[in-house]
Design a protein around this motif. Structure first.
Motif, mmCIF file in Angstrom:
data_model
loop_
_atom_site.group_PDB
_atom_site.id
_atom_site.type_symbol
_atom_site.label_atom_id
_atom_site.label_comp_id
_atom_site.label_asym_id
_atom_site.label_seq_id
_atom_site.Cartn_x
_atom_site.Cartn_y
_atom_site.Cartn_z
ATOM 1 N N PRO A 139 1.261 37.117 -10.707
ATOM 2 C CA PRO A 139 2.149 36.653 -9.061
ATOM 3 C C PRO A 139 2.063 38.632 -8.543
ATOM 4 C CG PRO A 139 3.756 35.890 -10.623
ATOM 5 C CD PRO A 139 2.566 37.219 -11.884
ATOM 6 N N LYS A 140 1.553 39.290 -8.809
ATOM 7 C CA LYS A 140 1.213 40.400 -8.065
ATOM 8 C C LYS A 140 -0.278 39.830 -7.695
ATOM 9 C CE LYS A 140 2.239 43.869 -6.402
ATOM 10 N NZ LYS A 140 3.484 43.610 -5.051
ATOM 11 N N HIS A 141 -0.950 39.886 -8.406
ATOM 12 C CA HIS A 141 -2.440 39.588 -7.961
ATOM 13 C C HIS A 141 -2.459 38.742 -7.457
ATOM 14 C CE1 HIS A 141 -4.015 41.836 -11.451
ATOM 15 N NE2 HIS A 141 -3.904 40.742 -12.492
ATOM 16 N N VAL A 142 -1.692 37.453 -7.305
ATOM 17 C CA VAL A 142 -2.840 36.209 -5.659
ATOM 18 C C VAL A 142 -1.770 37.181 -5.254
ATOM 19 C CG1 VAL A 142 -1.299 34.135 -5.898
ATOM 20 C CG2 VAL A 142 -1.888 34.706 -8.070
ATOM 21 N N SER A 143 -0.692 37.616 -4.785
ATOM 22 C CA SER A 143 -0.015 38.460 -3.837
ATOM 23 C C SER A 143 -1.039 38.813 -3.519
ATOM 24 C CB SER A 143 1.752 38.679 -3.902
ATOM 25 O OG SER A 143 1.781 39.774 -3.647
ATOM 26 N N SER A 144 -1.799 40.605 -3.766
ATOM 27 C CA SER A 144 -2.555 40.530 -3.396
ATOM 28 C C SER A 144 -3.950 39.908 -2.893
ATOM 29 C CB SER A 144 -3.288 42.041 -4.390
ATOM 30 O OG SER A 144 -2.046 42.849 -4.198
ATOM 31 N N GLY A 145 -4.490 39.396 -4.054
ATOM 32 C CA GLY A 145 -5.692 38.641 -3.420
ATOM 33 C C GLY A 145 -5.000 37.922 -1.720
ATOM 34 N N LEU A 146 -3.657 37.406 -1.441
ATOM 35 C CA LEU A 146 -3.311 36.540 -0.572
ATOM 36 C C LEU A 146 -3.679 38.151 0.770
ATOM 37 C CD1 LEU A 146 -1.280 33.558 -1.808
ATOM 38 C CD2 LEU A 146 -3.643 33.444 -0.703
ATOM 39 N N HIS A 347 -14.804 38.791 1.502
ATOM 40 C CA HIS A 347 -14.672 36.744 0.994
ATOM 41 C C HIS A 347 -13.860 36.390 0.914
ATOM 42 C CE1 HIS A 347 -18.966 36.831 1.100
ATOM 43 N NE2 HIS A 347 -19.365 37.880 -0.437
ATOM 44 N N GLY A 348 -13.020 37.039 1.094
ATOM 45 C CA GLY A 348 -11.209 36.807 0.841
ATOM 46 C C GLY A 348 -10.455 36.208 -0.310
ATOM 47 N N PHE A 349 -9.927 35.217 -0.864
ATOM 48 C CA PHE A 349 -9.322 35.222 -1.932
ATOM 49 C C PHE A 349 -9.271 33.681 -1.850
ATOM 50 C CE2 PHE A 349 -5.589 34.941 -4.981
ATOM 51 C CZ PHE A 349 -6.236 35.281 -5.866
ATOM 52 N N ALA A 350 -10.055 33.201 -3.210
ATOM 53 C CA ALA A 350 -9.201 31.667 -3.178
ATOM 54 C C ALA A 350 -8.272 31.238 -4.555
ATOM 55 C CB ALA A 350 -10.967 30.823 -3.302
ATOM 56 N N LEU A 351 -8.015 30.344 -4.470
ATOM 57 C CA LEU A 351 -6.615 29.670 -5.824
ATOM 58 C C LEU A 351 -7.257 28.712 -5.484
ATOM 59 C CD1 LEU A 351 -3.096 30.956 -4.274
ATOM 60 C CD2 LEU A 351 -4.573 31.675 -6.539
ATOM 61 N N GLY A 352 -7.077 27.996 -6.593
ATOM 62 C CA GLY A 352 -7.143 26.481 -7.114
ATOM 63 C C GLY A 352 -8.853 26.639 -6.975
ATOM 64 N N ARG A 353 -9.375 27.071 -7.700
ATOM 65 C CA ARG A 353 -10.830 26.763 -7.308
ATOM 66 C C ARG A 353 -11.240 25.201 -8.653
ATOM 67 N NH1 ARG A 353 -13.189 32.338 -8.185
ATOM 68 N NH2 ARG A 353 -11.457 32.570 -9.278
ATOM 69 N N TRP A 354 -10.443 25.473 -9.161
ATOM 70 C CA TRP A 354 -10.132 24.703 -10.599
ATOM 71 C C TRP A 354 -9.226 24.681 -11.182
ATOM 72 C CZ3 TRP A 354 -13.687 28.495 -11.312
ATOM 73 C CH2 TRP A 354 -12.688 29.990 -12.169
ATOM 74 N N HIS A 355 -8.826 23.398 -11.345
ATOM 75 C CA HIS A 355 -7.474 22.955 -12.184
ATOM 76 C C HIS A 355 -7.832 23.111 -13.837
ATOM 77 C CE1 HIS A 355 -7.225 22.325 -8.175
ATOM 78 N NE2 HIS A 355 -6.172 22.298 -8.569
ATOM 79 N N SER A 356 -6.442 23.308 -14.458
ATOM 80 C CA SER A 356 -6.595 22.857 -15.852
ATOM 81 C C SER A 356 -6.624 20.605 -16.171
ATOM 82 C CB SER A 356 -4.807 23.421 -16.425
ATOM 83 O OG SER A 356 -3.912 22.767 -15.869
ATOM 84 N N ARG A 595 -10.832 37.569 4.905
ATOM 85 C CA ARG A 595 -12.338 37.161 5.959
ATOM 86 C C ARG A 595 -11.647 37.632 6.928
ATOM 87 N NH1 ARG A 595 -15.068 32.482 4.488
ATOM 88 N NH2 ARG A 595 -14.153 31.322 2.038
ATOM 89 N N SER A 596 -10.350 38.224 7.701
ATOM 90 C CA SER A 596 -10.684 38.684 8.877
ATOM 91 C C SER A 596 -10.912 40.235 8.757
ATOM 92 C CB SER A 596 -8.830 38.036 9.091
ATOM 93 O OG SER A 596 -8.050 39.630 7.955
ATOM 94 N N GLY A 597 -10.673 40.946 7.412
ATOM 95 C CA GLY A 597 -11.145 41.700 7.743
ATOM 96 C C GLY A 597 -9.349 42.543 7.734
ATOM 97 N N LYS A 598 -8.468 42.556 7.824
ATOM 98 C CA LYS A 598 -7.230 42.430 8.435
ATOM 99 C C LYS A 598 -6.316 42.290 6.875
ATOM 100 C CE LYS A 598 -7.451 42.813 12.982
ATOM 101 N NZ LYS A 598 -6.533 43.316 14.111
ATOM 102 N N VAL A 599 -5.054 42.793 7.169
ATOM 103 C CA VAL A 599 -4.177 42.058 5.755
ATOM 104 C C VAL A 599 -3.084 41.396 6.934
ATOM 105 C CG1 VAL A 599 -1.732 42.234 4.742
ATOM 106 C CG2 VAL A 599 -2.819 44.591 5.257
ATOM 107 N N GLU A 600 -4.012 40.074 5.933
ATOM 108 C CA GLU A 600 -3.001 38.556 6.514
ATOM 109 C C GLU A 600 -1.491 38.432 5.636
ATOM 110 O OE1 GLU A 600 -6.352 35.911 5.391
ATOM 111 O OE2 GLU A 600 -7.729 36.470 6.322
#
Ligand SMILES: Nc1nc2c(c(=O)[nH]1)N[C@H]1C(S)=C(S)[C@@H](COP(=O)(O)OP(=O)(O)OC[C@H]3O[C@@H](n4cnc5c(=O)[nH]c(N)nc54)[C@H](O)[C@@H]3O)O[C@H]1N2
Ligand SMILES: Nc1nc2c(c(=O)[nH]1)N[C@H]1C(S)=C(S)[C@@H](COP(=O)(O)OP(=O)(O)OC[C@H]3O[C@@H](n4cnc5c(=O)[nH]c(N)nc54)[C@H](O)[C@@H]3O)O[C@H]1N2
Ligand code: SF4
Ligand SMILES: [Mo]
Length: 753
Positions: A139-146, A347-356, A595-600
């Motif tokens: 969860p921390k990785h995903v939060s940081s990614g976003l 490049h930003g952070f993408a989730l769900g590029r594939w699924h189980s 992608r914005s170069g800012k904290v989103e």
């Protein structure tokens, strides 16, 4: 004649420098290295038992290969032959995703684990990757990614300079800290209080850390995201939001204000069991402190709203202007980090590029949930299933490296059966344990004294920038193979290059990395000849040459001669107690890769998950819920075999509050049956008011009674596997992280055995 050798401790995230006393080839004592630039002599009981951990007679000495159903000692050559023969046909017949890879926790504590698994996964081309991260910090990785566009950009609390620390679901007095590498965490908390700072702890248990706190809030498990959202609400409502110098780097503040509008302290009070006054006080104290850091760990991650809670931790740091400032939460800069690129959109952070394949769980950071491993092995699906990783093939061959998912992941019994059904399994593990007993080949790494050490991962999470490297304290015993070489040979055997020189793996990585670096305009080696750079690398072997390369390309590096006083392996070897690189420094906007170069501040997936949190406002679970706990002299599932570290309070007992015990007719020392969605276990009760009413606690990593294991001491007091209470369906949806805390259970006295 005894001698002393230095060795960084690999037994937890604190990375203390140890001074080992060595007689012949045996470690007979360990003390803290007083000259270590980071740990300054600190040691804990686990580190002091380094010798016992190192020389455990149950550690495997030679590879094991299954013949006629039995695991028998074999030569390394036979072991790698068996791997090539076992993995290749599965890949060729069923495709790359039919080979699964499971990476366990010690991979972040070994050089081998840092340098080779990504090469293995890339070479196999498999998407069936499962790691301990999805029962821990995903969860921390995903939060940081976003938020930041980089899943590995995790801010750490500036422990040594902060005025106010808010700890959520962390017990560093037992764990010694996590996602916050700080030797002597307890001493640093005491120093915080001694300099007039304040410590607040949010934890359903009155832990040793909570006892040190100025304020302890015994929240109802699983509801921290509600409390933190309400704190953010108060900051907006009372005009306490002040981003300070962060403001130009952050977008989405008004959107967050709208998003938390419903979460008033009054509306969350019943769900969290926290008075509205307390929530307001927490928010005001945070805003009023000259500097402050909010920090969340296991109790904020392994819960149904783990990503939202992890996100809110940093939202609070940002809204109070504490992100990226001394005394707040900062981004460390490790010596082996990539050459920092110029600030700007990424490049930003993408989730769900594939699924189980079976349940359609989205990938996060290239991983599928460890909770889904059993079903990915034991469940067939239609070839035209829309969510398929690839058309319908189960995992049929598995590589586990430093992992014991039978105990660490949900529903161990199901996984146990699934592993037994595999066409082929190889485990890189020093022990024959609950997981590796299913392998067709077990490859045992040498004990830590015979291994080199550098903290690639933990230096990116450390409260002070520093760099240390220790060569093996003891030479490899005859017949042993370094874990780096084991993994390099495993890569070759599993990818159709069986028998090639393992040095080729390192040479390939070096060629690719330098080839890329010379093309990057911001690299110190831009435009140079990769061959010339390769020739400059020093080191006794492939892994050392790779370390040298990373240091020299890194933010403090010599740039292969560009900055002659910069870091290199040679320079590091001349400083056996390490090199201090100074306190954490503000770095924004450089680390941002959005992608914005800012904290989103309010990314789409976060906004999309908020309705689920709103739903939780109305939930009032009336039954008992279970949380975990850690013990100082333990480490997940693999240290119960060391007699010096077991006994005392380090036991697999069920903590419950005296009022609950009385109501249920349970007495201390008597067995209680605990029932959850995935099964039931029976453990002795320990009645204690250290746990709040309505909550019971069992530690994880126990349940060592299975046949075919070789854990002599652990088997004498096996304990029970708390994860058997889970059925694997409870996940934080954004990260795929297992819910391990706050799970509903029923309790009843059990007959004495
Ligand atoms: N209920 C519940 N479950 C939990 C948790 C919880 O809090 N509650 N915590 C979760 C967390 S945070 C984590 S990280 C996971 C851990 O999950 P795992 O990583 O699966 O479990 P560990 O017990 O750390 O197992 C490590 C394995 O590595 C082996 N090992 C030790 N040293 C080495 C080495 O140098 N090289 C190699 N190759 N192998 C080695 C050990 O023998 C063991 O088999 O458990 C998770 N499970
Ligand atoms: N001695 C020792 N050290 C270890 C380990 C070990 O097993 N033993 N494991 C290592 C690993 S892999 C990790 S990841 C780290 C973990 O490091 P920590 O996160 O510091 O360790 P825990 O002791 O699991 O602390 C989690 C706390 O969260 C509380 N909690 C449970 N549910 C909730 C909740 O819903 N809300 C809140 N606010 N709190 C909750 C629990 O009561 C517990 O006190 O420790 C590492 N260090
Ligand atoms: S605190 Fe962690 S790193 Fe330090 S000695 Fe103890 S186990 Fe080792
Ligand atoms: Mo962990």
């Amino acid at each position: 004649m005894s001698r002393t050798a230095l060795r960084i401790c690999p037994l937890c995230e604190a990375t203390c420098g140890l001074a080992l006393t060595i007689d012949g080839t045996t470690v007979t004592a360990a003390r803290g290295d007083r000259d270590d630039v980071f740990s300054r002599g600190f040691i804990c009981p686990k580190g002091a038992s380094f010798g016992a951990v190192d020389s455990d007679p149950d550690r495997l000495r030679a590879p094991l290969v299954r013949r006629d159903g039995e695991l028998r000692e074999a030569t390394w050559e036979e072991a790698f032959d068996a791997i090539a023969a076992g993995v290749r046909p599965v890949v060729e017949r069923y495709g790359p995703n039919s080979v699964g890879v499971v990476l366990g926790n010690p991979n972040v504590h070994t050089m081998a684990g840092a340098l080779y698994p990504t090469v293995l996964i890339g070479a196999l081309g498999t998407r069936s990757l499962f790691t301990a991260s999805t029962v821990d910090q995903m969860p921390k990785h995903v939060s940081s990614g976003l938020l930041f566009g980089d899943a590995n950009a995790i801010p750490v609390p500036d422990l040594d300079r902060t005025d106010h620390l808010l700890l959520i679901g962390a017990n560093p007095l037992e764990s010694n800290g996590s996602l916050c590498t700080a030797p002597d965490f307890p001493g640093r908390l005491k120093a915080l209080k001694a300099r007039g700072g304040t410590l607040t702890v949010i934890d359903p248990r009155r832990t040793r850390t909570a006892r040190l706190a100025d304020r302890h809030v015994a929240i109802r498990p699983g509801t921290d995201a509600l409390l933190l959202a309400a704190m953010a609400h108060v900051l907006f409502e009372e005009s306490l939001v002040d981003l300070g110098t962060l403001a130009p780097h952050v977008e989405g503040v008004t959107e967050v204000a709208d998003a938390v509008a419903d979460f008033t302290p009054e509306s969350v009070a019943a769900a969290c069991d926290v008075d509205a006054d307390v929530t307001r006080a927490l928010a005001r104290e945070l805003a009023a402190a000259p500097t402050a850091a909010v920090y969340g760990r296991i109790g904020s991650c392994t819960v149904p709203h783990g990503t939202l809670a992890s996100w809110l931790v940093d939202v609070l740091n940002i809204l109070t202007g504490n992100l990226d400032r001394p005394g707040g939460a900062l981004f460390p800069q490790a010596a082996t980090d990539r050459t920092p690129r110029p600030a700007g959109p990424g490049h930003g952070f993408a989730l769900g590029r594939w699924h189980s394949r079976v349940s359609g769980h989205p990938e996060a950071k290239g991983e599928l949930p460890l909770s889904a491993l059993a079903e990915e092995i034991d469940t067939a699906t239609d070839t035209d299933a829309a969510t398929a990783v690839e058309a319908g093939e189960p995992v049929r061959a598995l590589v586990t490296i430093a992992a014991n998912p039978v105990l660490s992941a949900p529903d161990g019994d199901r996984l146990d059966k699934a592993l037994a059904s595999l066409d082929f399994m190889v485990s890189v593990d020093p022990y024959l344990n609950e997981t590796s007993r299913h392998a067709h080949v077990v490859l045992p790494p040498p004990p830590p004294a015979q291994s080199p050490h550098h903290d690639f991962a933990f230096n990116t999470l450390a409260v002070r920038n520093q760099v240390r490297y220790t060569r093996p304290a003891v030479p490899l015993e005859p017949g042993r193979m370094a874990e780096t070489e084991i993994l390099a040979r495993l890569i070759l055997a599993a990818t159709g290059r069986h028998g090639a020189d393992p040095a080729a793996v390192d040479a390939m990585v070096i060629e690719q990395t330098l080839g890329k670096a010379v093309r990057e305009p911001h690299s110190p080696v831009h435009g140079r000849d990769p061959g010339e750079l390769t020739a400059q690398l020093t080191g006794e072997n492939g892994p050392e040459r790779r370390l040298d390369m990373m240091l020299r390309l890194g933010p403090y590096g010599d740039g292969f001669g560009v900055r002659p006083d910069g870091l290199s392996l040679r320079r590091l070897l001349a400083h056996p107690h390490g090199i201090d690189l100074g306190p954490l420094r503000p770095r924004l906007p450089q680390p941002l890769k959005t992608r914005s170069g800012k904290v989103e501040l309010l990314a789409g997936p976060i906004a999309g998950d908020l309705p689920r949190l709103r739903q939780a406002l109305t939930e009032r679970p009336d039954g008992l819920v279970l949380v975990g706990r850690r013990h100082l002299r333990s480490n997940n599932s693999w240290m119960h075999n060391i007699p010096a570290l077991t006994g005392g309070s380090n036991r697999c007992t069920l903590h419950l509050h005296p009022d609950d015990a009385e109501r249920l007719g349970v007495r201390s020392g008597e067995p209680v049956r605990v029932t959850g969605a995935g099964g039931e276990v029976t453990a002795p009760a320990e009645v204690t008011d250290a746990v709040r009413r309505g909550v019971v606690s069992l530690p994880h990593g126990w349940g060592h009674g299975r046949p075919g294991t070789r854990l002599t001491h652990a088997a004498t007091e096996p304990g029970v596997n708390v994860n058997q209470l889970l059925d694997g369906t409870l996940l934080d949806p954004l990260s795929g992280n297992a819910v391990l805390n706050g799970i509903p259970v029923a309790i009843a006295p059990a007959p004495r055995p």
